[in-house]
Scaffold this motif. Structure first.
Motif, PDB file in Angstrom:
ATOM      1  N   HIS A  23       0.826  -1.213   0.000  1.00 32.54           N
ATOM      2  CA  HIS A  23       0.000   0.000   0.000  1.00 32.54           C
ATOM      3  C   HIS A  23       0.858   1.260   0.000  1.00 32.54           C
ATOM      4  N   GLY A  24       0.199   2.393  -0.233  1.00 30.88           N
ATOM      5  CA  GLY A  24       0.877   3.674  -0.259  1.00 30.88           C
ATOM      6  C   GLY A  24       0.824   4.402   1.074  1.00 30.88           C
ATOM      7  N   ALA A  51       2.404  -1.070   6.899  1.00 31.39           N
ATOM      8  CA  ALA A  51       3.481  -0.180   7.336  1.00 31.39           C
ATOM      9  C   ALA A  51       3.132   0.450   8.675  1.00 31.39           C
ATOM     10  N   PHE A  52       4.131   0.568   9.542  1.00 36.56           N
ATOM     11  CA  PHE A  52       3.934   1.234  10.824  1.00 36.56           C
ATOM     12  C   PHE A  52       3.586   2.703  10.576  1.00 36.56           C
ATOM     13  N   GLY A  53       2.489   3.153  11.186  1.00 29.41           N
ATOM     14  CA  GLY A  53       2.068   4.527  10.988  1.00 29.41           C
ATOM     15  C   GLY A  53       1.586   4.821   9.581  1.00 29.41           C
ATOM     16  N   GLN A  54       1.269   3.780   8.825  1.00 28.49           N
ATOM     17  CA  GLN A  54       0.767   3.886   7.450  1.00 28.49           C
ATOM     18  C   GLN A  54       1.743   4.568   6.502  1.00 28.49           C
ATOM     19  N   THR A  55       3.032   4.449   6.785  1.00 31.86           N
ATOM     20  CA  THR A  55       4.038   4.962   5.850  1.00 31.86           C
ATOM     21  C   THR A  55       5.281   4.091   5.914  1.00 31.86           C
ATOM     22  N   GLY A 104       3.991   2.425  -2.264  1.00 32.93           N
ATOM     23  CA  GLY A 104       4.215   0.990  -2.415  1.00 32.93           C
ATOM     24  C   GLY A 104       4.906   0.654  -3.719  1.00 32.93           C
ATOM     25  N   ALA A 105       4.529   1.346  -4.806  1.00 27.13           N
ATOM     26  CA  ALA A 105       5.193   1.130  -6.089  1.00 27.13           C
ATOM     27  C   ALA A 105       6.629   1.639  -6.047  1.00 27.13           C
TER      28      ALA A 105
END
Length: 219
Positions: A23-24, A51-55, A104-105
């Motif tokens: 994911h991004g 990802a931790f913390g969405q990043t 993610g890409a």
């Protein structure tokens, strides 16, 4: 592996292909699962790390590499480790696809150009390798036979078209078969055409001897 992983799709014995979905920034596995609903391919098992913390790394991807460390290296390690775990689940490399959107890409692009390994395919939607400088292609042609779908938007607000094209050039130099299309527009989105291209990639990887419940997984 410390990175949580969400899975969905058929169990390993019924699946012929594994997709590692990345994911991004600001997203979660739920976003990638929603996007996967747009695919029509069957027999695909998805593995999506969170990802931790969405990043995956804190700064923008065009910033100096040092500014995104150690987070970038940790993220690359997480994807690399997950790929090995998916192999242990019974999917040989030629039946594994790495699929990412946005950050993610970018992460996948950087991974395969700095730590080249054999995969069945790559789906890189709006992303490119990390760092301000052109990343050289790895020596030799380690990605020979790898099919790559690259899609982006001409005036995407976060990912310059130039970097997408530079990434496609580096992947091609490494031996990959790159299918690149830049769509008109200025939104940070995944188009229907992009998802259709991912579908075609997944269908191209489907083996003739798909595993079923009576066929044991590879060890």
């Amino acid at each position: 592996m410390d990175t949580p992983v969400t899975t969905w799709g058929p169990e390993t014995q019924q699946a012929h292909t594994a997709v590692i979905a990345i994911h991004g920034r600001g997203q979660s596995p739920a976003f990638m699962r929603d996007q996967a609903e747009r695919l029509h391919s069957t027999g695909v098992r998805f593995y999506c790390p969170s990802a931790f913390g969405q990043t995956w790394y804190p700064k923008q991807f065009l910033e100096p590499l040092a500014d995104n460390e150690p987070h970038l290296s940790h993220a690359l390690d997480a994807v690399d480790s997950l790929a090995r775990a998916v192999e242990a689940d019974g999917f040989p490399p030629e039946r594994i696809v790495l699929w990412g959107f946005s950050q993610g890409a970018c992460l996948i692009s950087h991974l395969v150009l700095t730590r080249p390994a054999s995969y069945g395919g790559l789906a890189l939607l709006t992303g490119g390798f990390v760092g301000p400088e052109m990343l050289p292609a790895p020596e030799g042609r380690p990605l020979q036979g790898t099919s790559v779908v690259m899609r982006s938007i001409e005036h995407d607000p976060w990912v310059p078209t130039g970097r997408v094209k530079e990434t496609a050039k580096a992947l091609s130099a490494a031996g990959a078969d790159v299918d690149l299309l830049i769509a008109p527009g200025n939104e940070h989105i995944i188009t229907d055409e992009a998802m259709s291209a991912v579908d075609r990639l997944l269908r191209s990887i489907r083996p003739s001897d798909t595993r079923g419940p009576d066929r044991p997984a590879a060890t």
